[in-house]
Design a protein around this motif. Sequence first.
Motif, PDB file in Angstrom:
ATOM      1  N   ARG A 224     -15.606  39.082 -20.651  1.00 25.76           N
ATOM      2  CA  ARG A 224     -16.602  38.312 -21.397  1.00 25.76           C
ATOM      3  C   ARG A 224     -17.518  39.210 -22.215  1.00 25.76           C
ATOM      4  NH1 ARG A 224     -20.308  33.390 -18.989  1.00 25.76           N
ATOM      5  NH2 ARG A 224     -21.592  33.073 -20.825  1.00 25.76           N
ATOM      6  N   TYR A 225     -17.880  40.374 -21.676  1.00 29.94           N
ATOM      7  CA  TYR A 225     -18.766  41.294 -22.381  1.00 29.94           C
ATOM      8  C   TYR A 225     -18.277  42.711 -22.156  1.00 29.94           C
ATOM      9  CZ  TYR A 225     -22.831  44.136 -23.576  1.00 29.94           C
ATOM     10  OH  TYR A 225     -23.651  45.087 -24.127  1.00 29.94           O
ATOM     11  N   LEU A 226     -18.299  43.518 -23.225  1.00 32.48           N
ATOM     12  CA  LEU A 226     -17.953  44.934 -23.143  1.00 32.48           C
ATOM     13  C   LEU A 226     -19.000  45.728 -23.896  1.00 32.48           C
ATOM     14  CD1 LEU A 226     -14.547  43.767 -23.951  1.00 32.48           C
ATOM     15  CD2 LEU A 226     -14.561  45.665 -22.347  1.00 32.48           C
ATOM     16  N   GLY A 227     -19.541  46.735 -23.236  1.00 35.63           N
ATOM     17  CA  GLY A 227     -20.520  47.595 -23.872  1.00 35.63           C
ATOM     18  C   GLY A 227     -20.281  49.032 -23.487  1.00 35.63           C
ATOM     19  N   VAL A 228     -20.788  49.947 -24.306  1.00 34.38           N
ATOM     20  CA  VAL A 228     -20.621  51.372 -24.038  1.00 34.38           C
ATOM     21  C   VAL A 228     -21.931  52.083 -24.354  1.00 34.38           C
ATOM     22  CG1 VAL A 228     -19.717  51.819 -26.366  1.00 34.38           C
ATOM     23  CG2 VAL A 228     -19.208  53.414 -24.496  1.00 34.38           C
ATOM     24  N   VAL A 229     -22.275  53.040 -23.501  1.00 37.76           N
ATOM     25  CA  VAL A 229     -23.443  53.883 -23.748  1.00 37.76           C
ATOM     26  C   VAL A 229     -22.994  54.983 -24.710  1.00 37.76           C
ATOM     27  CG1 VAL A 229     -25.157  55.407 -22.718  1.00 37.76           C
ATOM     28  CG2 VAL A 229     -24.398  53.372 -21.483  1.00 37.76           C
ATOM     29  N   ALA A 230     -23.305  54.813 -25.974  1.00 40.96           N
ATOM     30  CA  ALA A 230     -22.822  55.739 -27.000  1.00 40.96           C
ATOM     31  C   ALA A 230     -23.612  55.548 -28.278  1.00 40.96           C
ATOM     32  CB  ALA A 230     -21.334  55.501 -27.285  1.00 40.96           C
ATOM     33  N   GLY A 231     -23.850  56.648 -28.965  1.00 37.84           N
ATOM     34  CA  GLY A 231     -24.432  56.579 -30.292  1.00 37.84           C
ATOM     35  C   GLY A 231     -23.357  56.279 -31.325  1.00 37.84           C
ATOM     36  N   ARG A 232     -23.763  56.268 -32.592  1.00 38.31           N
ATOM     37  CA  ARG A 232     -22.816  55.896 -33.640  1.00 38.31           C
ATOM     38  C   ARG A 232     -21.649  56.871 -33.728  1.00 38.31           C
ATOM     39  NH1 ARG A 232     -27.720  54.244 -36.126  1.00 38.31           N
ATOM     40  NH2 ARG A 232     -28.039  56.323 -36.992  1.00 38.31           N
ATOM     41  N   ALA A 233     -21.929  58.178 -33.638  1.00 37.97           N
ATOM     42  CA  ALA A 233     -20.855  59.175 -33.761  1.00 37.97           C
ATOM     43  C   ALA A 233     -19.872  59.059 -32.605  1.00 37.97           C
ATOM     44  CB  ALA A 233     -21.444  60.580 -33.817  1.00 37.97           C
ATOM     45  N   ARG A 234     -20.383  58.890 -31.413  1.00 38.51           N
ATOM     46  CA  ARG A 234     -19.481  58.787 -30.253  1.00 38.51           C
ATOM     47  C   ARG A 234     -18.712  57.472 -30.285  1.00 38.51           C
ATOM     48  NH1 ARG A 234     -19.242  57.447 -24.832  1.00 38.51           N
ATOM     49  NH2 ARG A 234     -18.108  58.968 -23.584  1.00 38.51           N
ATOM     50  N   ARG A 235     -19.316  56.430 -30.797  1.00 44.14           N
ATOM     51  CA  ARG A 235     -18.598  55.155 -30.909  1.00 44.14           C
ATOM     52  C   ARG A 235     -17.427  55.284 -31.867  1.00 44.14           C
ATOM     53  NH1 ARG A 235     -18.317  50.032 -33.025  1.00 44.14           N
ATOM     54  NH2 ARG A 235     -18.492  48.340 -31.508  1.00 44.14           N
ATOM     55  N   ARG A 236     -17.632  56.030 -32.968  1.00 39.52           N
ATOM     56  CA  ARG A 236     -16.523  56.252 -33.896  1.00 39.52           C
ATOM     57  C   ARG A 236     -15.411  57.057 -33.226  1.00 39.52           C
ATOM     58  NH1 ARG A 236     -20.825  56.922 -37.684  1.00 39.52           N
ATOM     59  NH2 ARG A 236     -20.754  59.188 -37.397  1.00 39.52           N
ATOM     60  N   ALA A 237     -15.789  58.031 -32.414  1.00 37.28           N
ATOM     61  CA  ALA A 237     -14.785  58.821 -31.703  1.00 37.28           C
ATOM     62  C   ALA A 237     -14.010  57.966 -30.704  1.00 37.28           C
ATOM     63  CB  ALA A 237     -15.454  59.997 -30.991  1.00 37.28           C
ATOM     64  N   LEU A 238     -14.693  57.051 -30.054  1.00 37.54           N
ATOM     65  CA  LEU A 238     -14.019  56.146 -29.121  1.00 37.54           C
ATOM     66  C   LEU A 238     -13.033  55.239 -29.854  1.00 37.54           C
ATOM     67  CD1 LEU A 238     -16.766  54.933 -26.621  1.00 37.54           C
ATOM     68  CD2 LEU A 238     -14.559  55.941 -26.016  1.00 37.54           C
ATOM     69  N   ALA A 239     -13.443  54.728 -31.010  1.00 38.39           N
ATOM     70  CA  ALA A 239     -12.576  53.815 -31.758  1.00 38.39           C
ATOM     71  C   ALA A 239     -11.271  54.480 -32.152  1.00 38.39           C
ATOM     72  CB  ALA A 239     -13.306  53.313 -32.998  1.00 38.39           C
TER      73      ALA A 239
END
Length: 266
Positions: A224-239
Amino acid sequence: VSGGCVEDEIAARFGPPRPGAPALRTTIDTAADEIDGLGVGCGGRLDVLVEALADTPGWRAWLDAVARGLPARRRIAAHGTVGWRVPGRDVGTASPDGDASAWPSDVHARLRPARAGWLETVPRPPRLTLVGHGPEVEPLAVRALRMGWRVRAVGPSRATLDALRALDPSDARLVPVQRDASAFLGARGATELELEPDERIVAASRRLDLDASALAWGLRGRARYLGVVAGRARRRALAARPELAGLAFARVEGPVGLDLAAHGPE
């Protein structure tokens, strides 16, 4: 009861409840002057049923289920509760309807009219799965438990899990699980962890492989919900991680939490 403004009035009308005594009913008009001699201005009427808990099999089953974070339902007649239902057990002369496993999770009990009375459902609380060992894990777990949620903490760090266990060793709603990324992405996509239909997941491991594996697991299972503790740069790396290839990564909230429009950590 009604924001707490009528509890003294109910206590004054009925006195201390006596276990085993019949349930009592009264009606209170919150716009009248019957509460402390002053109308409280709510403009509504309350139909109140006062019933004492008793040391009976039905109430024991009900209270045990609620304490363990399991769903429970009771059927209430005009003279009090006549039936209880908890997972795998019915008690009483008129068992409530419905399979307990099919009741959706929630944080609020629900009362609705039924034939010759009412049905009260105390649903199984929602579950938050926290993945990793970042400093956010413990405060998130504490807050979720205070709100009545169940918490599953999954990660490779034994120290973090031991610290969570120490919060309240007797609280069955908190389940620490020591696992690494392989728990989420096993052979042919099989996993060691079950996923509930309305699971909430927060990845907070500070490790790209573990966070990506947990998020891929949640996306495939339609959490139902997914979140990650990450800034913008780390979120791009995760993607860009291979674990998330072909999945709807846009569903992942990151940084997790509320947008405070901050310019930095300060």
